[in-house]
Scaffold this active site. Structure first.
Site, PDB file in Angstrom:
ATOM      1  N   CYS A 114     -59.938  43.177  31.974  1.00 29.71           N
ATOM      2  CA  CYS A 114     -58.472  43.268  31.865  1.00 29.71           C
ATOM      3  C   CYS A 114     -57.971  43.033  30.440  1.00 29.71           C
ATOM      4  O   CYS A 114     -56.886  43.478  30.092  1.00 29.71           O
ATOM      5  CB  CYS A 114     -57.806  42.296  32.825  1.00 29.71           C
ATOM      6  SG  CYS A 114     -58.160  42.699  34.533  1.00 29.71           S
ATOM      7  N   HIS A 247     -50.383  41.625  30.368  1.00 30.65           N
ATOM      8  CA  HIS A 247     -51.246  42.224  31.389  1.00 30.65           C
ATOM      9  C   HIS A 247     -50.569  42.033  32.740  1.00 30.65           C
ATOM     10  O   HIS A 247     -50.093  40.938  33.058  1.00 30.65           O
ATOM     11  CB  HIS A 247     -52.613  41.544  31.367  1.00 30.65           C
ATOM     12  CG  HIS A 247     -53.477  41.936  32.510  1.00 30.65           C
ATOM     13  ND1 HIS A 247     -53.683  43.248  32.855  1.00 30.65           N
ATOM     14  CD2 HIS A 247     -54.181  41.190  33.401  1.00 30.65           C
ATOM     15  CE1 HIS A 247     -54.482  43.290  33.910  1.00 30.65           C
ATOM     16  NE2 HIS A 247     -54.798  42.065  34.260  1.00 30.65           N
ATOM     17  N   ASN A 277     -52.296  45.944  39.439  1.00 30.32           N
ATOM     18  CA  ASN A 277     -53.127  45.542  38.294  1.00 30.32           C
ATOM     19  C   ASN A 277     -54.065  46.707  37.940  1.00 30.32           C
ATOM     20  O   ASN A 277     -54.957  47.038  38.718  1.00 30.32           O
ATOM     21  CB  ASN A 277     -53.912  44.288  38.698  1.00 30.32           C
ATOM     22  CG  ASN A 277     -54.792  43.767  37.589  1.00 30.32           C
ATOM     23  OD1 ASN A 277     -55.041  44.452  36.593  1.00 30.32           O
ATOM     24  ND2 ASN A 277     -55.288  42.560  37.756  1.00 30.32           N
TER      25      ASN A 277
HETATM   26  O1  UT7 Z   1     -56.579  40.847  36.207  1.00 31.67           O
HETATM   27  C1  UT7 Z   1     -57.428  39.762  36.138  1.00 31.67           C
HETATM   28  C2  UT7 Z   1     -56.746  38.531  36.415  1.00 31.67           C
HETATM   29  N1  UT7 Z   1     -56.488  38.384  37.823  1.00 31.67           N
HETATM   30  C3  UT7 Z   1     -55.497  37.644  38.192  1.00 31.67           C
HETATM   31  O2  UT7 Z   1     -54.790  37.186  37.348  1.00 31.67           O
HETATM   32  C4  UT7 Z   1     -55.324  37.313  39.650  1.00 31.67           C
HETATM   33  C5  UT7 Z   1     -54.893  35.903  39.758  1.00 31.67           C
HETATM   34  N2  UT7 Z   1     -54.666  35.436  41.125  1.00 31.67           N
HETATM   35  C6  UT7 Z   1     -53.628  35.842  41.878  1.00 31.67           C
HETATM   36  O3  UT7 Z   1     -52.840  36.668  41.482  1.00 31.67           O
HETATM   37  C7  UT7 Z   1     -53.430  35.158  43.229  1.00 31.67           C
HETATM   38  O4  UT7 Z   1     -54.285  34.054  43.307  1.00 31.67           O
HETATM   39  C8  UT7 Z   1     -53.692  36.102  44.422  1.00 31.67           C
HETATM   40  C9  UT7 Z   1     -52.559  37.106  44.518  1.00 31.67           C
HETATM   41  C10 UT7 Z   1     -55.012  36.790  44.267  1.00 31.67           C
HETATM   42  C11 UT7 Z   1     -53.709  35.296  45.731  1.00 31.67           C
HETATM   43  O5  UT7 Z   1     -52.512  34.552  45.890  1.00 31.67           O
HETATM   44  P1  UT7 Z   1     -52.601  33.017  46.334  1.00 31.67           P
HETATM   45  O6  UT7 Z   1     -51.207  32.542  46.470  1.00 31.67           O
HETATM   46  O7  UT7 Z   1     -53.484  32.318  45.324  1.00 31.67           O
HETATM   47  O8  UT7 Z   1     -53.251  33.105  47.767  1.00 31.67           O
HETATM   48  P2  UT7 Z   1     -54.666  32.569  48.288  1.00 31.67           P
HETATM   49  O9  UT7 Z   1     -55.789  33.370  47.738  1.00 31.67           O
HETATM   50  O10 UT7 Z   1     -54.728  31.102  48.109  1.00 31.67           O
HETATM   51  O11 UT7 Z   1     -54.533  32.910  49.842  1.00 31.67           O
HETATM   52  C12 UT7 Z   1     -53.500  32.324  50.649  1.00 31.67           C
HETATM   53  C13 UT7 Z   1     -53.596  32.861  52.050  1.00 31.67           C
HETATM   54  C14 UT7 Z   1     -55.009  32.739  52.660  1.00 31.67           C
HETATM   55  O12 UT7 Z   1     -54.861  32.425  54.011  1.00 31.67           O
HETATM   56  P3  UT7 Z   1     -55.064  30.901  54.520  1.00 31.67           P
HETATM   57  O13 UT7 Z   1     -56.474  30.544  54.126  1.00 31.67           O
HETATM   58  O14 UT7 Z   1     -54.031  30.111  53.803  1.00 31.67           O
HETATM   59  O15 UT7 Z   1     -54.846  31.038  55.990  1.00 31.67           O
HETATM   60  C15 UT7 Z   1     -55.559  34.145  52.533  1.00 31.67           C
HETATM   61  O16 UT7 Z   1     -56.517  34.430  53.531  1.00 31.67           O
HETATM   62  O17 UT7 Z   1     -53.284  34.259  52.089  1.00 31.67           O
HETATM   63  C16 UT7 Z   1     -54.318  34.982  52.762  1.00 31.67           C
HETATM   64  N3  UT7 Z   1     -54.418  36.325  52.168  1.00 31.67           N
HETATM   65  C17 UT7 Z   1     -53.721  37.375  52.608  1.00 31.67           C
HETATM   66  N4  UT7 Z   1     -52.829  37.519  53.592  1.00 31.67           N
HETATM   67  C18 UT7 Z   1     -52.276  38.726  53.777  1.00 31.67           C
HETATM   68  C19 UT7 Z   1     -55.171  36.710  51.105  1.00 31.67           C
HETATM   69  N5  UT7 Z   1     -54.964  38.009  50.852  1.00 31.67           N
HETATM   70  C20 UT7 Z   1     -54.064  38.447  51.760  1.00 31.67           C
HETATM   71  C21 UT7 Z   1     -53.456  39.688  52.005  1.00 31.67           C
HETATM   72  N6  UT7 Z   1     -52.576  39.794  53.009  1.00 31.67           N
HETATM   73  N7  UT7 Z   1     -53.696  40.781  51.236  1.00 31.67           N
END
Ligand code: UT7
Length: 320
Positions: A114, A247, A277
């Site tokens: 990225c 980014h 992204n």
């Molecule tokens: O380009 C390179 C750099 N990359 C980034 O900068 C990405 C950085 N990270 C992020 O943008 C965020 O961490 C994400 C968008 C990837 C995830 O958001 P989050 O608020 O950190 O969510 P999480 O991964 O902690 O997941 C929270 C919940 C989980 O469920 P439980 O365990 O709380 O029941 C996941 O299973 O959301 C669930 N979940 C989803 N639900 C519906 C994860 N993906 C999805 C989805 N739809 N697509």
């Protein structure tokens, strides 16, 4: 020796097919609400048959050349940032070279995921200021849809395909163009964002794997720090900045970084809602959108930043 590399033109390209969150939610266990609330993403473009990193890069490069009023024959350097090349080798940059009909120039790819565009820009700028090139095409192009695990809702909703390009030209103007760049890498974090395949290990292409929450935490800290560094290096403060082109990974990262630096959200170019992204393509793609819609104007002080797999991260300060 030229003093600076100036941005003579910008261009971008997207695949024909736009996929919104509702269409994804019909195939994956997710919802428009979750994606919008957690990321700000509403849609992404997905490459179809015949669309590759190389074709998108070439389209973006043609538009940047048009915008610069330069003929492809005047280009003597192509640096293409990608983590999704058409083939392991030759470099996708040589495909762009051939498609543009350039018989001889320097052409190579840069792999910094990225942050690839920031790495490519820094290398091209150094070559121009060192006298090794006069007119460079710097491209970020990706087809991440082809390395996504479409069963993993934690990653497949986050990425899209696209390309962005800049034409850099040697200049003697001390106040224009790229004023400073800063790059970093820390390989201790390889396992937070990686592809689980490769020619030398599995002999497969592999799929993207990410521990999103941990990447998020590092992103905010590293991006705020490198933005501060690049402004210091250019002798500027955040009050001098007209636009930040970050980014585009997650709207919440953009907000948090802006807050840390005391920058107004109105100065941040946001396109993650419509493109998701696009990895190395995201910064030049967002830059092109903001030039074309009249936000970024000639003479503006613009700061670019990115962070990605590796980790790698970097920033650039420029007078457009
Ligand atoms: O380009 C390179 C750099 N990359 C980034 O900068 C990405 C950085 N990270 C992020 O943008 C965020 O961490 C994400 C968008 C990837 C995830 O958001 P989050 O608020 O950190 O969510 P999480 O991964 O902690 O997941 C929270 C919940 C989980 O469920 P439980 O365990 O709380 O029941 C996941 O299973 O959301 C669930 N979940 C989803 N639900 C519906 C994860 N993906 C999805 C989805 N739809 N697509």
């Amino acid at each position: 020796m030229p003093l600076r590399s100036v941005i003579a033109g910008v261009g971008s390209a997207l695949p024909a097919r736009r996929v919104d969150n509702a269409e994804l939610a019909a195939q994956v266990d997710t919802s428009d609400e979750w994606i919008v609330e957690r990321t700000g993403i509403r849609a992404r473009y997905i490459a179809g048959e015949g669309e590759t990193t190389g074709t998108l890069a070439t389209d973006a490069a043609r538009r940047a050349l048009d915008n610069a009023g330069l003929d492809a024959s005047q280009i003597d350097l192509i640096v293409l940032a990608t983590a999704t090349p058409d083939q392991t080798f030759p470099a996708t940059a040589t495909k762009v070279q051939t498609a543009l009909g350039i018989p001889d120039c320097i052409a190579f790819d840069v792999a910094a995921v990225c942050s690839g565009f920031l790495y490519a820009l820094t290398v091209a700028d150094a070559m121009i200021r060192g006298g090794g090139a006069k007119n460079a095409l710097v491209i970020g192009a990706e087809t991440f849809s082809r390395i996504l695990d479409w069963e993993d809702r934690g990653t497949c909703v986050l990425f899209g395909d696209g390309a962005g390009a800049m034409v850099l030209c040697a200049s003697d103007d001390p106040d224009a163009g790229i004023l400073a760049t800063r790059l970093h890498a820390d390989g201790r974090y390889n396992d937070l964002l990686y592809v689980d395949g490769g020619p030398s290990t599995t002999q497969t292409v592999g799929k993207l794997r990410m521990k999103g929450r941990e990447v998020f935490r590092h992103a905010v800290t590293n991006l705020a720090a490198v933005l501060g560094e690049v402004l210091d290096a250019a002798g500027l403060t955040s009050a001098d900045v007209d636009w930040v082109v970050p980014h585009q990974a997650n709207a919440r990262i953009l907000d948090a970084t802006a807050r840390k630096l005391g920058l107004s959200p109105d100065k941040i170019v946001v396109t993650v809602d419509r493109h998701a992204n696009t990895s190395a393509a995201s910064v030049p793609l967002a830059f092109d959108v903001a030039v074309r819609d009249g936000r970024i104007k000639r003479g503006d002080l613009v700061v670019l930043e990115a962070m990605g797999g590796g980790f790698t991260w970097g920033a650039a300060a420029l007078r457009y």
